[in-house]
Design a protein around this motif. Structure first.
Motif, PDB file in Angstrom:
ATOM      1  N   LEU A 154       0.821  -1.211   0.000  1.00  0.00           N
ATOM      2  CA  LEU A 154       0.000   0.000   0.000  1.00  0.00           C
ATOM      3  C   LEU A 154       0.858   1.265   0.000  1.00  0.00           C
ATOM      4  O   LEU A 154       0.591   2.218  -0.741  1.00  0.00           O
ATOM      5  N   GLU A 155       1.907   1.266   0.811  1.00  0.00           N
ATOM      6  CA  GLU A 155       2.759   2.446   0.900  1.00  0.00           C
ATOM      7  C   GLU A 155       3.529   2.662  -0.400  1.00  0.00           C
ATOM      8  O   GLU A 155       3.676   3.800  -0.873  1.00  0.00           O
ATOM      9  N   THR A 156       4.027   1.584  -1.013  1.00  0.00           N
ATOM     10  CA  THR A 156       4.753   1.707  -2.277  1.00  0.00           C
ATOM     11  C   THR A 156       3.838   2.246  -3.374  1.00  0.00           C
ATOM     12  O   THR A 156       4.230   3.098  -4.176  1.00  0.00           O
ATOM     13  N   HIS A 157       2.624   1.754  -3.419  1.00  0.00           N
ATOM     14  CA  HIS A 157       1.666   2.219  -4.425  1.00  0.00           C
ATOM     15  C   HIS A 157       1.389   3.714  -4.258  1.00  0.00           C
ATOM     16  O   HIS A 157       1.382   4.472  -5.239  1.00  0.00           O
ATOM     17  N   ARG A 158       1.222   4.118  -3.027  1.00  0.00           N
ATOM     18  CA  ARG A 158       0.948   5.535  -2.746  1.00  0.00           C
ATOM     19  C   ARG A 158       2.165   6.408  -3.094  1.00  0.00           C
ATOM     20  O   ARG A 158       2.045   7.444  -3.740  1.00  0.00           O
ATOM     21  N   ARG A 159       3.339   5.962  -2.649  1.00  0.00           N
ATOM     22  CA  ARG A 159       4.546   6.782  -2.791  1.00  0.00           C
ATOM     23  C   ARG A 159       4.985   6.923  -4.247  1.00  0.00           C
ATOM     24  O   ARG A 159       5.447   8.000  -4.665  1.00  0.00           O
ATOM     25  N   THR A 160       4.845   5.856  -5.046  1.00  0.00           N
ATOM     26  CA  THR A 160       5.352   5.878  -6.417  1.00  0.00           C
ATOM     27  C   THR A 160       4.339   6.383  -7.435  1.00  0.00           C
ATOM     28  O   THR A 160       4.705   6.661  -8.582  1.00  0.00           O
ATOM     29  N   GLY A 161       3.068   6.471  -7.022  1.00  0.00           N
ATOM     30  CA  GLY A 161       2.048   6.856  -7.989  1.00  0.00           C
ATOM     31  C   GLY A 161       1.799   5.793  -9.038  1.00  0.00           C
ATOM     32  O   GLY A 161       1.380   6.095 -10.170  1.00  0.00           O
ATOM     33  N   ALA A 162       2.037   4.535  -8.685  1.00  0.00           N
ATOM     34  CA  ALA A 162       1.866   3.433  -9.631  1.00  0.00           C
ATOM     35  C   ALA A 162       0.394   3.242  -9.978  1.00  0.00           C
ATOM     36  O   ALA A 162      -0.507   3.620  -9.225  1.00  0.00           O
ATOM     37  N   LEU A 163       0.168   2.629 -11.134  1.00  0.00           N
ATOM     38  CA  LEU A 163      -1.181   2.205 -11.511  1.00  0.00           C
ATOM     39  C   LEU A 163      -1.458   0.779 -11.050  1.00  0.00           C
ATOM     40  O   LEU A 163      -2.621   0.378 -10.938  1.00  0.00           O
TER      41      LEU A 163
END
Length: 335
Positions: free
Chosen positions: A137-146
């Protein structure tokens, strides 16, 4: 099965000012668990008194998710009954029926009308540590990934059983479902746990059935990679997967020894000269005869009948089972 409904509860957690949901795919038959799945679905197979789907749900709830869309089989009335009495009143669960088992992309397309924004998707038979879910969850939020995928290095001999990715500079460049070992882009498996932006949903109608007649989620992810990119991943070393009876034995053993669950020894009666050796869980309604040795590392589900002079060690005994006098059960699942 009744029309898709919703258990009472609250709305989902804020995700950067927006709401976030989870989707759990729980309609699988569990053919490789036969005959354990004759009378219940794979999602409802017990792990120390809780269905495995509830164990998966707990890892999401621990990370702030409180609104869930659960895709279930039309033949699985037990799962809805179970979650009507779920112990967390602030968790909302909406059930969506998958009429035919046509793959993960088909299951997700049925849940799609109820998805509003970024969401986490999990299969019901894949357990990873809550800390790994938090990192996803944190990686998705931080990187702006789709899309953010749960990744794990595996032995190359196993690549034909799973989705495999090409990983380069922190990005997933390609994903292939169950490739031949010589055709696999790597030995990095994509586990059935993901965080998706809603962009992925637009590709689901374009997915064509695979040679085995299923609509593969990996095809939609590959379209997202090719057309928009921004697909990353987070690695984990630890996961428990329920595929067969040996897995069920191993997962219950793990929770007995490392799970932190409160011990339960609640047999209806225990005969004279019977020894109970922990770690051990015995549920209510179970009758144990005289002269038995039960444990260590044993889980006995409710309403079992254990005869006299029985030895049970490193085993799982499922509900309503009758064990005859003198039997020795070591390293088995019995139903």
């Amino acid at each position: 099965m009744a029309t898709p409904g919703c258990c009472r509860g609250s709305l989902s957690v804020a995700w950067g000012g927006r709401e976030m949901q989870a989707v759990i795919l729980a309609a699988g038959k569990g053919s490789r668990l036969h005959p354990l799945t004759l009378n219940r679905s794979k999602a409802m197979i017990p792990i120390l008194g809780k269905p495995i789907v509830e164990r998966v749900l707990e890892t999401l709830v621990q990370n702030g998710i409180d609104e869930v869309v659960m895709v279930v089989s039309q033949h699985d009335g037990e799962i809805q009954q179970h979650f009507q009495h779920y112990a967390r009143p602030n968790v909302s669960i909406r059930f969506v029926v998958q009429p035919e088992r046509l793959g993960m992309a088909n299951a997700l397309s049925l849940a799609a009308p109820h998805i509003r924004d970024t969401f986490i998707l999990s299969a019901c038979d894949n357990l990873t540590p809550p800390e790994h879910v938090a990192e996803l969850l944190e990686t998705h939020r931080r990187t702006g990934a789709l899309a953010t995928l749960s990744l794990m290095e595996i032995d190359r001999s196993l690549v034909s059983r799973t989705g495999v990715v090409e990983w380069c500079d922190g990005q997933v460049r390609r994903i292939v479902e169950k490739p031949r070992p010589e055709e696999a882009p790597s030995n990095i498996s994509s586990l059935p746990l993901y965080v998706f932006a809603p962009d992925l949903l637009a590709y689901l109608p374009e997915v064509k059935p695979s040679p085995r007649g299923e609509y593969e989620l990996q095809d939609a992810i590959q379209m997202l990679i090719e057309r928009q990119g921004r697909v990353t991943g987070v690695f984990t070393r630890d996961r428990l997967q329920l595929t067969n009876a040996a897995d069920l034995l191993a997962i219950n053993r793990h929770y007995l020894t490392h799970g932190g669950d409160s011990p339960q020894l609640a047999p209806q009666s225990v005969g004279r000269h019977t020894h109970l050796i922990t770690p051990l869980r015995i549920e209510e309604g179970t009758v144990i005869g005289p002269g038995c040795v039960i444990g260590p590392r044993v889980y006995i589900e409710r309403n079992c009948r254990i005869g006299a002079d029985v030895l049970i060690k490193d085993a799982v005994i499922l509900r309503d089972t009758v064990i005859e006098d003198g039997r020795q059960i070591v390293g088995e699942v019995v139903s």
